[in-house]
Design a protein around this motif. Sequence first.
Motif, mmCIF file in Angstrom:
data_model
loop_
_atom_site.group_PDB
_atom_site.id
_atom_site.type_symbol
_atom_site.label_atom_id
_atom_site.label_comp_id
_atom_site.label_asym_id
_atom_site.label_seq_id
_atom_site.Cartn_x
_atom_site.Cartn_y
_atom_site.Cartn_z
ATOM 1 N N ASN A 1 0.931 -1.155 -0.042
ATOM 2 C CA ASN A 1 0.043 0.125 0.083
ATOM 3 C C ASN A 1 0.859 1.119 0.087
ATOM 4 O O ASN A 1 0.624 2.262 -0.639
ATOM 5 C CB ASN A 1 -0.879 0.018 1.290
ATOM 6 N N VAL A 2 1.982 1.289 0.798
ATOM 7 C CA VAL A 2 2.933 2.515 0.642
ATOM 8 C C VAL A 2 3.413 2.775 -0.629
ATOM 9 O O VAL A 2 3.580 3.676 -1.219
ATOM 10 C CB VAL A 2 3.866 2.145 1.724
ATOM 11 N N VAL A 3 3.853 1.533 -1.238
ATOM 12 C CA VAL A 3 4.484 1.693 -2.655
ATOM 13 C C VAL A 3 3.333 2.179 -3.609
ATOM 14 O O VAL A 3 3.647 2.933 -4.427
ATOM 15 C CB VAL A 3 4.878 0.518 -3.088
ATOM 16 N N GLN A 4 2.067 1.722 -3.646
ATOM 17 C CA GLN A 4 1.165 2.129 -4.362
ATOM 18 C C GLN A 4 0.862 3.748 -4.333
ATOM 19 O O GLN A 4 0.513 4.569 -5.112
ATOM 20 C CB GLN A 4 -0.164 1.151 -4.302
ATOM 21 N N GLY A 5 0.818 4.156 -2.775
ATOM 22 C CA GLY A 5 0.673 5.459 -2.536
ATOM 23 C C GLY A 5 1.676 6.294 -3.033
ATOM 24 O O GLY A 5 1.490 7.381 -3.527
ATOM 25 N N GLN A 6 3.134 5.739 -2.898
ATOM 26 C CA GLN A 6 4.131 6.143 -3.496
ATOM 27 C C GLN A 6 3.947 6.651 -4.861
ATOM 28 O O GLN A 6 4.310 7.708 -5.612
ATOM 29 C CB GLN A 6 5.548 5.625 -2.984
ATOM 30 N N ILE A 7 3.567 5.661 -5.770
ATOM 31 C CA ILE A 7 3.663 5.632 -7.236
ATOM 32 C C ILE A 7 2.458 6.842 -7.466
ATOM 33 O O ILE A 7 2.737 7.765 -8.489
ATOM 34 C CB ILE A 7 3.241 4.185 -7.684
ATOM 35 N N SER A 8 1.263 6.924 -6.644
ATOM 36 C CA SER A 8 0.115 7.669 -6.919
ATOM 37 C C SER A 8 0.437 9.240 -6.575
ATOM 38 O O SER A 8 0.461 10.133 -7.279
ATOM 39 C CB SER A 8 -0.928 7.461 -5.987
ATOM 40 N N ALA A 9 1.508 9.338 -5.585
ATOM 41 C CA ALA A 9 2.162 10.757 -5.272
ATOM 42 C C ALA A 9 2.939 11.319 -6.309
ATOM 43 O O ALA A 9 3.077 12.393 -6.733
ATOM 44 C CB ALA A 9 2.963 10.560 -4.098
ATOM 45 N N ASN A 10 3.887 10.207 -6.940
ATOM 46 C CA ASN A 10 4.599 10.589 -8.145
ATOM 47 C C ASN A 10 3.804 11.006 -9.292
ATOM 48 O O ASN A 10 4.260 12.016 -10.120
ATOM 49 C CB ASN A 10 5.496 9.628 -8.306
ATOM 50 N N LYS A 11 2.663 10.532 -9.468
ATOM 51 C CA LYS A 11 1.865 10.962 -10.624
ATOM 52 C C LYS A 11 1.085 12.197 -10.351
ATOM 53 O O LYS A 11 0.133 12.720 -11.091
ATOM 54 C CB LYS A 11 0.796 9.742 -10.859
ATOM 55 N N GLY A 12 0.981 12.558 -8.910
ATOM 56 C CA GLY A 12 0.166 13.695 -8.702
ATOM 57 C C GLY A 12 -1.203 13.546 -8.294
ATOM 58 O O GLY A 12 -1.910 14.379 -7.943
ATOM 59 N N ASP A 13 -1.556 12.239 -7.852
ATOM 60 C CA ASP A 13 -2.842 11.943 -7.743
ATOM 61 C C ASP A 13 -3.037 12.166 -6.266
ATOM 62 O O ASP A 13 -2.658 11.093 -5.413
ATOM 63 C CB ASP A 13 -3.259 10.403 -8.284
ATOM 64 N N VAL A 14 -3.460 13.011 -5.533
ATOM 65 C CA VAL A 14 -3.812 13.330 -4.264
ATOM 66 C C VAL A 14 -4.681 12.038 -3.615
ATOM 67 O O VAL A 14 -4.308 11.586 -2.370
ATOM 68 C CB VAL A 14 -3.999 14.619 -3.855
ATOM 69 N N GLN A 15 -5.878 12.167 -4.215
ATOM 70 C CA GLN A 15 -6.771 11.211 -3.717
ATOM 71 C C GLN A 15 -6.443 9.889 -3.492
ATOM 72 O O GLN A 15 -6.728 9.154 -2.630
ATOM 73 C CB GLN A 15 -8.098 11.167 -4.536
ATOM 74 N N LYS A 16 -5.923 9.167 -4.613
ATOM 75 C CA LYS A 16 -5.723 7.823 -4.530
ATOM 76 C C LYS A 16 -4.308 7.635 -3.590
ATOM 77 O O LYS A 16 -4.193 6.361 -2.893
ATOM 78 C CB LYS A 16 -5.289 7.242 -6.003
ATOM 79 N N SER A 17 -3.423 8.527 -3.579
ATOM 80 C CA SER A 17 -2.251 8.285 -2.720
ATOM 81 C C SER A 17 -2.713 8.254 -1.289
ATOM 82 O O SER A 17 -2.181 7.470 -0.383
ATOM 83 C CB SER A 17 -1.066 9.464 -3.075
#
Length: 115
Positions: free
Chosen positions: A85-101
């Motif tokens: 989950n942390v990795v997925q949140g990190q990937i979403s943060a790198n894409k700029g997706d605040v909600q999913k991260s």
Amino acid sequence: MNIIKKTALACFMAMSLGASTFAVAEEAAKGAVSDTAATIAHVEKALEEVNKSDFSAARLHLKAARTASEKISGHDAIVKQANDNVVQGQISANKGDVQKSASELQKALDLYKSL
């Protein structure tokens, strides 16, 4: 007299060895708790930074959380899922997706707190 001395020495050595083994086990248990607490703290800070859209600071906290989580022993399935989950949140943060991260980090935080 020699038998009494040898017996007393053997008993003393056995007790000291037992005490040191107990101390090592107690220290390991304290270390596991502090590693979990450090991981939770970093994930919470990363979640705050993601909600502020400060992805560079969040990235640093996520990296620190992943490093701290490697030291957590026991509950391997829960730790693995939380790390995913942390990795997925990190990937979403790198894409700029605040909600999913934020969603992924909250899931990870709930898992780490369940330990």
